[in-house]
Design a protein around this motif. Sequence first.
Motif, short mmCIF file in Angstrom:
data_model
loop_
_atom_site.label_atom_id
_atom_site.label_comp_id
_atom_site.label_asym_id
_atom_site.label_seq_id
_atom_site.Cartn_x
_atom_site.Cartn_y
_atom_site.Cartn_z
N ASP A 29 0.80 -1.43 -0.06
CA ASP A 29 -0.57 0.05 -0.07
C ASP A 29 0.64 1.34 -0.06
OD1 ASP A 29 0.74 -0.14 2.61
OD2 ASP A 29 -0.92 -0.67 3.48
N SER A 30 2.17 1.06 -0.58
CA SER A 30 3.25 2.03 -0.12
C SER A 30 3.15 3.15 -1.87
CB SER A 30 4.13 2.21 0.16
OG SER A 30 4.78 0.91 -0.55
N SER A 31 2.59 2.21 -2.72
CA SER A 31 2.26 3.15 -4.25
C SER A 31 2.35 3.93 -4.11
CB SER A 31 1.99 2.14 -4.88
OG SER A 31 2.03 0.92 -5.68
N ARG A 32 1.73 5.14 -4.77
CA ARG A 32 1.33 6.71 -5.10
C ARG A 32 0.04 6.13 -5.78
NH1 ARG A 32 5.93 9.64 -7.92
NH2 ARG A 32 4.61 11.73 -8.16
N LEU A 33 -0.78 7.39 -5.62
CA LEU A 33 -2.08 7.32 -5.94
C LEU A 33 -2.08 8.35 -6.77
CD1 LEU A 33 -4.53 5.42 -6.26
CD2 LEU A 33 -5.26 6.08 -4.06
N MET A 34 -2.88 8.31 -7.61
CA MET A 34 -2.72 9.93 -8.76
C MET A 34 -3.75 10.03 -8.92
SD MET A 34 -2.36 11.02 -12.48
CE MET A 34 -0.66 11.21 -12.24
N THR A 44 -4.98 15.36 -8.22
CA THR A 44 -3.97 15.45 -7.16
C THR A 44 -3.28 13.83 -7.22
OG1 THR A 44 -6.37 14.94 -5.76
CG2 THR A 44 -5.65 17.15 -6.52
N GLU A 45 -2.63 13.91 -5.82
CA GLU A 45 -2.00 13.08 -5.51
C GLU A 45 -2.28 12.52 -3.85
OE1 GLU A 45 2.45 11.30 -4.98
OE2 GLU A 45 2.37 12.28 -6.28
N LYS A 46 -2.06 11.16 -3.82
CA LYS A 46 -1.82 10.67 -2.33
C LYS A 46 -1.20 9.72 -2.12
CE LYS A 46 -6.38 13.02 -0.79
NZ LYS A 46 -6.14 13.71 0.10
N SER A 47 -1.07 8.88 -1.23
CA SER A 47 -0.02 7.80 -0.97
C SER A 47 -1.58 6.92 -0.95
CB SER A 47 0.26 7.33 0.59
OG SER A 47 0.50 5.78 1.33
N PHE A 48 -1.45 5.40 -1.49
CA PHE A 48 -2.51 4.67 -1.92
C PHE A 48 -3.25 4.18 -0.18
CE2 PHE A 48 -5.12 0.47 -2.57
CZ PHE A 48 -5.30 0.81 -3.20
N PHE A 336 5.01 2.52 -13.46
CA PHE A 336 4.34 2.07 -14.58
C PHE A 336 3.62 0.68 -14.88
CE2 PHE A 336 4.60 6.58 -15.36
CZ PHE A 336 3.96 6.68 -17.03
N PHE A 337 3.15 0.52 -15.37
CA PHE A 337 2.51 -0.93 -15.24
C PHE A 337 1.61 -1.36 -14.39
CE2 PHE A 337 5.23 -0.20 -19.21
CZ PHE A 337 4.14 0.51 -20.06
N ASP A 341 2.79 2.40 -9.91
CA ASP A 341 1.87 3.56 -8.73
C ASP A 341 -0.02 2.69 -9.64
OD1 ASP A 341 3.66 4.01 -6.99
OD2 ASP A 341 4.25 5.66 -8.53
N ALA A 342 -0.63 3.66 -8.58
CA ALA A 342 -2.23 3.95 -8.86
C ALA A 342 -2.78 5.24 -9.60
CB ALA A 342 -3.28 2.68 -8.06
N MET A 343 -3.89 4.44 -10.18
CA MET A 343 -4.67 6.29 -10.73
C MET A 343 -6.36 5.38 -10.40
SD MET A 343 -5.87 7.54 -14.53
CE MET A 343 -3.69 8.31 -14.51
#
Length: 346
Positions: A29-34, A44-48, A336-337, A341-343
């Motif tokens: 769960d440490s991925s970035r979340l756009m 905007t951005e948060k942590s997943f 990527f991929f 990270d996630a969107m």
Amino acid sequence: MTKNLFDLASYHYDFDESLIAKYPANPRDSSRLMIVDRVSGNITEKSFKQITEILQPDDSIVFNDTRVIPARLLGTRPCGGKAEIFLVKPVGVDTWEVLAKPGKKLREGTCIKFSENFRCYIVEICSDGSRIVKFTYDGDFDTLLQKYGQIPLPQYIDRKPDEQVDSERYQTVYANEPGAVAAPTAGLHFTDEILRTLSSNGIHQDKVTLHVGLGTFQPVRVEDVREHQMHTERCVVLPETAKRLNTRKPGSRQVCVGTTCCRVLESASNENGIITPGNFETDIFIYPGYKFKYVDCLLTNFHLPSSTLLMLVSAFAGYDLIMEAYKKAVKDRYRFFSYGDAMLIL
């Protein structure tokens, strides 16, 4: 100049291969979340892990609970040469459609040996170059597959599978139904703790199944994307799941986890947005111009240039907004991929 959204070239974006995630984030769960807002256009951005703060009581979330099988088998031909069999989908009792290497040497009747008690025979060569094989074995097929098969990492990861890492991390924590040959990667970010927190916060959770096949990731080879033909993939929506999905609270948000989950729900939905249960195959291809019938929020990863998955998210969020988001992701060095990270598209 206005883009032609049926033109394959419109889905190219400048990309640095150093952004490809070769290994998963640690912890999950440490991925970035756009976060992409379709109404305001804000990015905007948060942590997943902050997804537990984004979703509110009475919101709901739908997962694809397919489980990746160890679909890559390495064996030997009668002459002693090496052979690789990649399982695509079952087509009968102990009979599978597969991709095979080296293709020119694997003719009808060829035996590929994985162990003394586990073999397959080429029974048909298909027009697209894939093979139909028949397995012979002593014991249980699934047990032998777990023993001799390998996790089928995407080619762009460009490394050998790491059994300690990939056997766990190229699998969602809620994976339950074996049959996929690729992971529903948007779900890889979730942990058991996040799922518990969402539940305690009043976020409803449901599961559908789409056994991800290679067709989802096959490159588009036609200039007019409308001419591309998707491969079929097996889906399941249980009656009790359909009943819950059809009674979501007005005004609440429903997050669909991944493009595969999106394709299940859109395939199972009628023109009025009512989900019909069933066990069925879908070859739905979603690209700009498609009118979504059910899905209103989508969690996804960052997809390959010119891929059908990039076309799907462009249809969902709008082409210009997605291209802006991808340009920002490249500039800000998102990962990527599949392992990236996630969107979250709201």
